[in-house]
Design a protein around this motif. Structure first.
Motif, PDB file in Angstrom:
ATOM      1  N   PRO A 252      83.776  42.771  45.490  1.00 18.99           N
ATOM      2  CA  PRO A 252      84.225  41.489  44.938  1.00 18.99           C
ATOM      3  C   PRO A 252      85.610  41.649  44.322  1.00 18.99           C
ATOM      4  N   GLU A 253      86.160  40.545  43.903  1.00 18.31           N
ATOM      5  CA  GLU A 253      87.443  40.559  43.201  1.00 18.31           C
ATOM      6  C   GLU A 253      87.177  40.257  41.734  1.00 18.31           C
ATOM      7  N   TYR A 254      87.668  41.109  40.852  1.00 16.50           N
ATOM      8  CA  TYR A 254      87.556  40.891  39.410  1.00 16.50           C
ATOM      9  C   TYR A 254      88.964  40.729  38.857  1.00 16.50           C
ATOM     10  N   ALA A 255      89.297  39.556  38.331  1.00 19.32           N
ATOM     11  CA  ALA A 255      90.597  39.290  37.717  1.00 19.32           C
ATOM     12  C   ALA A 255      91.742  39.691  38.649  1.00 19.32           C
ATOM     13  N   HIS A 256      91.636  39.274  39.915  1.00 18.94           N
ATOM     14  CA  HIS A 256      92.630  39.557  40.953  1.00 18.94           C
ATOM     15  C   HIS A 256      92.767  41.041  41.255  1.00 18.94           C
ATOM     16  N   GLY A 257      91.717  41.820  41.024  1.00 19.17           N
ATOM     17  CA  GLY A 257      91.799  43.245  41.309  1.00 19.17           C
ATOM     18  C   GLY A 257      90.471  43.840  41.728  1.00 19.17           C
TER      19      GLY A 257
ATOM     20  N   LEU B 282      84.303  50.796  41.218  1.00 23.04           N
ATOM     21  CA  LEU B 282      84.658  51.200  42.583  1.00 23.04           C
ATOM     22  C   LEU B 282      85.955  51.993  42.579  1.00 23.04           C
ATOM     23  N   LYS B 283      86.951  51.512  41.859  1.00 26.93           N
ATOM     24  CA  LYS B 283      88.233  52.230  41.802  1.00 26.93           C
ATOM     25  C   LYS B 283      88.032  53.613  41.203  1.00 26.93           C
ATOM     26  N   ASN B 284      87.200  53.717  40.188  1.00 23.12           N
ATOM     27  CA  ASN B 284      86.898  55.013  39.578  1.00 23.12           C
ATOM     28  C   ASN B 284      86.256  55.956  40.597  1.00 23.12           C
ATOM     29  N   ALA B 285      85.308  55.436  41.369  1.00 18.60           N
ATOM     30  CA  ALA B 285      84.643  56.262  42.386  1.00 18.60           C
ATOM     31  C   ALA B 285      85.657  56.754  43.413  1.00 18.60           C
TER      32      ALA B 285
ATOM     33  N   HIS C 135      83.078  41.669  53.328  1.00 19.74           N
ATOM     34  CA  HIS C 135      83.432  40.857  52.155  1.00 19.74           C
ATOM     35  C   HIS C 135      82.530  39.638  52.088  1.00 19.74           C
ATOM     36  N   ALA C 136      81.964  39.392  50.914  1.00 17.58           N
ATOM     37  CA  ALA C 136      80.955  38.343  50.748  1.00 17.58           C
ATOM     38  C   ALA C 136      81.489  37.098  50.053  1.00 17.58           C
ATOM     39  N   SER C 137      82.761  36.798  50.264  1.00 15.61           N
ATOM     40  CA  SER C 137      83.334  35.637  49.595  1.00 15.61           C
ATOM     41  C   SER C 137      84.391  34.978  50.477  1.00 15.61           C
ATOM     42  N   HIS C 138      84.629  33.716  50.221  1.00 13.96           N
ATOM     43  CA  HIS C 138      85.698  32.980  50.889  1.00 13.96           C
ATOM     44  C   HIS C 138      87.030  33.225  50.200  1.00 13.96           C
ATOM     45  N   ARG C 139      86.993  33.896  49.074  1.00 14.62           N
ATOM     46  CA  ARG C 139      88.213  34.232  48.344  1.00 14.62           C
ATOM     47  C   ARG C 139      88.194  35.732  48.045  1.00 14.62           C
ATOM     48  N   GLY C 140      89.174  36.203  47.346  1.00 20.22           N
ATOM     49  CA  GLY C 140      89.205  37.629  47.014  1.00 20.22           C
ATOM     50  C   GLY C 140      90.278  38.393  47.759  1.00 20.22           C
TER      51      GLY C 140
END
Length: 182
Positions: A80-85, A90-93, A112-117
């Motif tokens: 998913p996208e959290y605050a445009h990032g 996940l990034k830590n992994a 990807h499970a969204s229409h945005r992101g």
């Protein structure tokens, strides 16, 4: 005959009821014969990346995570996208894998499970390419599930399975992995 494949799936959301997890579960549950998909349960348990803890000081859970990555024929990432990032977990992994030998040229599929992101997808693509993962672009799969009720989400996943785009993307990914190396 194509060889059996083991795919390791990374879910950027650590929520058990996340749409990205549901998408990965649908891929796992509809995988072609000979393809096994395991969804990682380790990402949320990894300690915060610290280069001082690499080498002989690498935590056991990080070694276990890296071993799963190394054993996999390919990686599937749903994020998913959290605050445009990218989500921090996940990034830590991924940061724990940067200087390791398990990653270079490992095939990866993005679901990807969204229409945005799109901000997160751009960042994810950049990070994976920088790490020398081999992105299989033809296997990218997007299914807008965000904001759907449980019934609508299940119906969208079922329709995608029946009409084929979900399985088709996975088949393309597996075919790319099975191309003989010269």
């Amino acid at each position: 005959m194509e060889k059996p494949l083991f795919l390791y799936a990374l879910c950027g959301s650590q929520r058990k009821a996340s749409t990205n997890r549901r998408l990965l579960e649908a891929l796992r549950d509809n995988a072609p014969a000979g393809v096994t998909i395991e969804i990682s349960e380790l990402i949320g348990e990894l300690p915060i990346f610290n280069p001082d803890r690499e080498g002989e000081k690498t935590p056991a859970i990080v070694k276990a995570f890296a071993a799963k990555i190394g054993a996999a024929d390919g990686i599937i990432v749903a994020c998913p996208e959290y605050a445009h990032g990218l989500p921090g977990g996940l990034k830590n992994a991924l940061d724990w894998l940067v200087s390791r030998d398990e990653v270079p040229f490992k095939p990866v599929m993005i679901a990807h499970a969204s229409h945005r992101g799109d901000f997160a997808l751009e960042q994810l693509t950049e990070v994976l390419r920088t790490m020398s993962f081999a992105l299989v672009d033809g296997a990218f799969f997007r299914l807008p599930l965000l904001g759907k009720s449980d019934d609508a989400l299940a119906a969208a996943l079922a329709e995608s399975t029946i009409s084929g785009p979900l399985v088709s993307a996975l088949v393309k990914f597996c075919a790319a992995i099975n191309i003989p190396k010269t």
